[in-house]
Scaffold this active site. Structure first.
Site, short mmCIF file in Angstrom:
data_model
loop_
_atom_site.label_atom_id
_atom_site.label_comp_id
_atom_site.label_asym_id
_atom_site.label_seq_id
_atom_site.Cartn_x
_atom_site.Cartn_y
_atom_site.Cartn_z
N ASP A 29 34.45 -30.77 -0.40
CA ASP A 29 33.37 -30.61 0.58
C ASP A 29 33.91 -31.00 1.96
O ASP A 29 34.59 -32.01 2.12
CB ASP A 29 32.17 -31.48 0.20
CG ASP A 29 30.91 -31.06 0.94
OD1 ASP A 29 29.99 -30.53 0.29
OD2 ASP A 29 30.84 -31.26 2.18
N ILE A 30 33.57 -30.20 2.94
CA ILE A 30 34.08 -30.41 4.30
C ILE A 30 33.48 -31.67 4.93
O ILE A 30 34.07 -32.25 5.84
CB ILE A 30 33.80 -29.14 5.15
CG1 ILE A 30 34.81 -28.99 6.26
CG2 ILE A 30 32.37 -29.10 5.66
CD1 ILE A 30 34.78 -27.60 6.91
N ASN A 86 21.51 -28.46 -5.72
CA ASN A 86 20.32 -28.35 -4.88
C ASN A 86 19.78 -26.93 -4.98
O ASN A 86 20.55 -25.97 -5.05
CB ASN A 86 20.68 -28.67 -3.42
CG ASN A 86 21.18 -30.10 -3.26
OD1 ASN A 86 20.72 -31.01 -3.96
ND2 ASN A 86 22.11 -30.30 -2.35
N HIS A 99 26.10 -23.62 -6.20
CA HIS A 99 27.24 -24.53 -6.31
C HIS A 99 26.79 -25.87 -6.88
O HIS A 99 25.65 -26.28 -6.70
CB HIS A 99 27.90 -24.72 -4.94
CG HIS A 99 26.94 -25.14 -3.86
ND1 HIS A 99 26.11 -24.24 -3.23
CD2 HIS A 99 26.68 -26.34 -3.32
CE1 HIS A 99 25.38 -24.88 -2.34
NE2 HIS A 99 25.69 -26.16 -2.37
N MET A 100 27.73 -26.52 -7.53
CA MET A 100 27.50 -27.84 -8.10
C MET A 100 28.33 -28.86 -7.32
O MET A 100 29.53 -28.65 -7.10
CB MET A 100 27.92 -27.82 -9.57
CG MET A 100 27.86 -29.16 -10.26
SD MET A 100 28.48 -29.02 -11.96
CE MET A 100 26.98 -28.54 -12.80
N HIS A 101 27.68 -29.92 -6.87
CA HIS A 101 28.40 -31.01 -6.22
C HIS A 101 28.92 -31.96 -7.30
O HIS A 101 28.15 -32.36 -8.19
CB HIS A 101 27.46 -31.81 -5.31
CG HIS A 101 26.88 -31.03 -4.17
ND1 HIS A 101 27.28 -31.20 -2.86
CD2 HIS A 101 25.90 -30.09 -4.13
CE1 HIS A 101 26.59 -30.40 -2.08
NE2 HIS A 101 25.73 -29.72 -2.82
P1 AMP Z 1 24.04 -27.68 -0.23
O1 AMP Z 1 23.27 -28.56 0.70
O2 AMP Z 1 23.82 -28.04 -1.68
O3 AMP Z 1 23.83 -26.21 0.05
O4 AMP Z 1 25.56 -28.02 0.00
C1 AMP Z 1 26.37 -27.33 0.89
C2 AMP Z 1 27.61 -28.16 1.06
O5 AMP Z 1 28.65 -27.33 1.55
C3 AMP Z 1 27.46 -29.31 2.07
O6 AMP Z 1 27.75 -30.55 1.42
C4 AMP Z 1 28.49 -28.97 3.15
O7 AMP Z 1 29.13 -30.13 3.67
C5 AMP Z 1 29.46 -28.08 2.41
N1 AMP Z 1 30.20 -27.11 3.20
C6 AMP Z 1 29.72 -26.30 4.18
N2 AMP Z 1 30.68 -25.50 4.66
C7 AMP Z 1 31.81 -25.81 3.98
C8 AMP Z 1 33.17 -25.35 4.02
N3 AMP Z 1 33.55 -24.38 4.89
N4 AMP Z 1 34.06 -25.90 3.20
C9 AMP Z 1 33.69 -26.88 2.35
N5 AMP Z 1 32.43 -27.35 2.24
C10 AMP Z 1 31.51 -26.84 3.06
#
Ligand code: AMP
Ligand code: ZN
Length: 109
Positions: A29-30, A86, A99-101
């Site tokens: 995650d960025i 989420n 996506h899964m965190h």
């Molecule tokens: P969600 O809130 O479940 O949709 O999670 C989206 C996640 O994607 C967040 O934790 C962001 O920090 C992450 N994210 C957004 N853009 C990127 C990217 N280019 N590379 C890696 N993670 C990202």
């Protein structure tokens, strides 16, 4: 359709990829919210959990088994880890590509 996670899958957008197979990809995650914060997702563009049906049963099983495998590989079984999905804006979903965190360690603010 312009989806940032599809662009990562296609390698037209850079990411720190930590796992990949024919159906799934995982990258850091960025903006990590824990010491370890990886996103694991199907390569296919499925917007949210609300879009799942019977056809996705095997894929979703693989998602969980791969999360478990990565957690074991990274020695997270102890102390433990969190898997979070989420769903929808009210559920905290910002990116509409399922996506899964995978989170572990000290939480960051
Ligand atoms: P969600 O809130 O479940 O949709 O999670 C989206 C996640 O994607 C967040 O934790 C962001 O920090 C992450 N994210 C957004 N853009 C990127 C990217 N280019 N590379 C890696 N993670 C990202
Ligand atoms: Zn996508």
């Amino acid at each position: 359709m312009d989806c940032i996670f599809c662009r990562i899958v296609e390698k037209s957008q850079p990411a720190d990829i930590v796992y990949e197979d024919d159906a799934l990809i995982a990258f850091k995650d960025i903006r990590p919210k824990s010491d370890i914060h990886v996103l694991l997702l199907p390569k296919a563009h499925i917007p949210t959990v609300n879009d799942l049906d019977e056809h996705h049963v095997t894929l979703m099983g693989r998602l969980f088994l791969t999360a478990k495998k990565l957690a074991a590989q990274w020695s997270l079984v102890e102390p433990g880890y969190r898997l979070r999905v989420n769903v929808g804006r009210g559920g905290g979903q910002i990116i509409d590509h399922l996506h899964m965190h995978l989170l572990s360690g000290q939480r960051k603010r």
